[in-house]
Structures are given as structure tokens and as C-alpha cells.
Design an enzyme around this catalytic site. Sequence first.
Site, PDB file in Angstrom:
ATOM      1  N   HIS A   1     -46.084 -37.376  35.623  1.00 54.73           N
ATOM      2  CA  HIS A   1     -46.948 -38.303  36.347  1.00 54.73           C
ATOM      3  C   HIS A   1     -48.265 -37.589  36.679  1.00 54.73           C
ATOM      4  O   HIS A   1     -48.398 -36.380  36.450  1.00 54.73           O
ATOM      5  CB  HIS A   1     -46.260 -38.817  37.627  1.00 54.73           C
ATOM      6  CG  HIS A   1     -45.839 -37.752  38.576  1.00 54.73           C
ATOM      7  ND1 HIS A   1     -44.528 -37.412  38.814  1.00 54.73           N
ATOM      8  CD2 HIS A   1     -46.567 -36.917  39.354  1.00 54.73           C
ATOM      9  CE1 HIS A   1     -44.465 -36.431  39.697  1.00 54.73           C
ATOM     10  NE2 HIS A   1     -45.682 -36.100  40.041  1.00 54.73           N
TER      11      HIS A   1
HETATM   12  C1  T46 Z   1     -45.361 -33.575  41.912  1.00 48.97           C
HETATM   13  C2  T46 Z   1     -44.432 -32.620  41.293  1.00 48.97           C
HETATM   14  C3  T46 Z   1     -45.037 -31.281  41.086  1.00 48.97           C
HETATM   15  C4  T46 Z   1     -40.755 -38.074  49.017  1.00 48.97           C
HETATM   16  O1  T46 Z   1     -40.199 -39.002  49.647  1.00 48.97           O
HETATM   17  N1  T46 Z   1     -41.659 -37.296  49.644  1.00 48.97           N
HETATM   18  C5  T46 Z   1     -42.297 -36.270  49.011  1.00 48.97           C
HETATM   19  O2  T46 Z   1     -43.131 -35.573  49.637  1.00 48.97           O
HETATM   20  C6  T46 Z   1     -41.991 -36.032  47.633  1.00 48.97           C
HETATM   21  C7  T46 Z   1     -42.683 -34.905  46.878  1.00 48.97           C
HETATM   22  C8  T46 Z   1     -41.085 -36.824  47.015  1.00 48.97           C
HETATM   23  N2  T46 Z   1     -40.463 -37.820  47.706  1.00 48.97           N
HETATM   24  C9  T46 Z   1     -39.449 -38.654  47.025  1.00 48.97           C
HETATM   25  C10 T46 Z   1     -40.003 -39.628  46.008  1.00 48.97           C
HETATM   26  C11 T46 Z   1     -38.859 -39.747  45.012  1.00 48.97           C
HETATM   27  O3  T46 Z   1     -37.963 -40.725  45.465  1.00 48.97           O
HETATM   28  O4  T46 Z   1     -38.573 -37.776  46.312  1.00 48.97           O
HETATM   29  C12 T46 Z   1     -38.162 -38.393  45.094  1.00 48.97           C
HETATM   30  C13 T46 Z   1     -38.480 -37.476  43.929  1.00 48.97           C
HETATM   31  O5  T46 Z   1     -39.890 -37.439  43.758  1.00 48.97           O
HETATM   32  P1  T46 Z   1     -40.540 -37.288  42.288  1.00 48.97           P
HETATM   33  O6  T46 Z   1     -39.777 -38.081  41.310  1.00 48.97           O
HETATM   34  O7  T46 Z   1     -41.991 -37.507  42.406  1.00 48.97           O
HETATM   35  O8  T46 Z   1     -40.236 -35.736  42.026  1.00 48.97           O
HETATM   36  P2  T46 Z   1     -40.756 -34.778  40.867  1.00 48.97           P
HETATM   37  O9  T46 Z   1     -39.964 -33.518  40.996  1.00 48.97           O
HETATM   38  O10 T46 Z   1     -40.811 -35.444  39.557  1.00 48.97           O
HETATM   39  O11 T46 Z   1     -42.290 -34.472  41.276  1.00 48.97           O
HETATM   40  C14 T46 Z   1     -42.577 -33.671  42.398  1.00 48.97           C
HETATM   41  C15 T46 Z   1     -43.529 -34.390  43.349  1.00 48.97           C
HETATM   42  O12 T46 Z   1     -42.968 -35.591  43.830  1.00 48.97           O
HETATM   43  C16 T46 Z   1     -44.819 -34.699  42.690  1.00 48.97           C
HETATM   44  O13 T46 Z   1     -45.754 -35.185  43.617  1.00 48.97           O
HETATM   45  O14 T46 Z   1     -46.546 -33.526  41.661  1.00 48.97           O
HETATM   46  O15 T46 Z   1     -43.189 -32.467  41.990  1.00 48.97           O
END
Ligand code: T46
Length: 139
Positions: free
Chosen positions: A53
Site C-alpha cells: 500500500h
Molecule cells: C505501513 C507498514 C510499514 C491500526 O489499527 N493502527 C495502526 O497504527 C496500524 C499500523 C494498523 N492498525 C490496524 C489496521 C489493520 O486492521 O492493524 C491492521 C494491520 O494493518 P496493515 O494491514 O496496514 O499492516 P501492514 O503490516 O501491512 O502495514 C503496516 C502499517 O499498517 C502501514 O501503515 O506502512 O506497516
Amino acid sequence: MKSQDQLIRFINIPKIDDDCYLCFAQNPDHVPFMIKRVYYILKSQPNLSRGAHAHHKTQQILFCIQGSIKMVLDNGKKREEVILDKPETGVLLDKMIWHEMHDFQKDTILLVLASKRYENKDYIRDYEQFLVIANGKNK
Ligand code: T46
């Protein structure tokens, strides 16, 4: 080349090495934004992939404080890969950079400093949509 044109921008922070390692990052010396959020990713299984993303506004710095990952950064014009495996060397992830994290080593810990609070609407999760916005903005 202007520093903003560089896709991979490493952030090197102090590593104090006495009877253990102590690393620290502070604004503005190492972190070019005010930190609004900190999160970490841990308990990874081998070969995990995450990310895929971009963020409209959030800037971040990622530190792999244990283990290693491969990271792909893409600004819509070029795509580069970097390995993060040192607690004292982070990578600056600017807004509007498509990013993917691959090949997590088992038990990797990724520590992230972010310039914005979490907001789902800040995410672009569709690569084609990302290209339209990124290339439109870069014209
Ligand atoms: C990124 C890369 C480097 C939250 O509720 N609060 C938060 O601060 C974060 C980071 C995530 N979440 C929730 C949202 C989703 O339901 O945690 C779940 C997993 O998030 P995401 O699918 O975005 O996770 P990654 O590991 O793909 O990405 C993460 C960060 O979310 C993103 O901003 O840049 O690490």
C-alpha cells in the site's frame, strides 16, 4: 540529485555499544517529522509478506530492530529494493511511496515511527489507483 528524488533514504541513528546496544532516534536530529504514532510488528513467521500500500500523507521510518526483511519502495516511476537488518539503520518511507515488506526472517521485530495517527482513509491499497495518483502528482 535532490534528496527528495532519492527513493531509498537511510536514517542512521546512534548505537551506543557498552554491555548492550542502545539505539535512539529523536526529532529533529534523526526524525524529520514530529512523531504522532509508534507501532511495531513482531512474532513474524518466516517468509511473511506485509504492506502493499501507500499513504496519502503519513511519513514513516522503519527500523528492523531484530531479524531482517526485504523492502520494496516504489514511487510510481521506479521501484527499488532494500534489506533492513540493522537496528541503527532505518529507512524513511515518505508519503506516496508504494511499499511491500517481504521475506521476514523468523522473529523479526519491525519498529515504526509515524508522522500521523492511524487513519484507514490515508491508505491507498490498489496499485493501479496509486499509479494514477502518483504520476498525476509528479507531472
Ligand atoms: C505501513 C507498514 C510499514 C491500526 O489499527 N493502527 C495502526 O497504527 C496500524 C499500523 C494498523 N492498525 C490496524 C489496521 C489493520 O486492521 O492493524 C491492521 C494491520 O494493518 P496493515 O494491514 O496496514 O499492516 P501492514 O503490516 O501491512 O502495514 C503496516 C502499517 O499498517 C502501514 O501503515 O506502512 O506497516
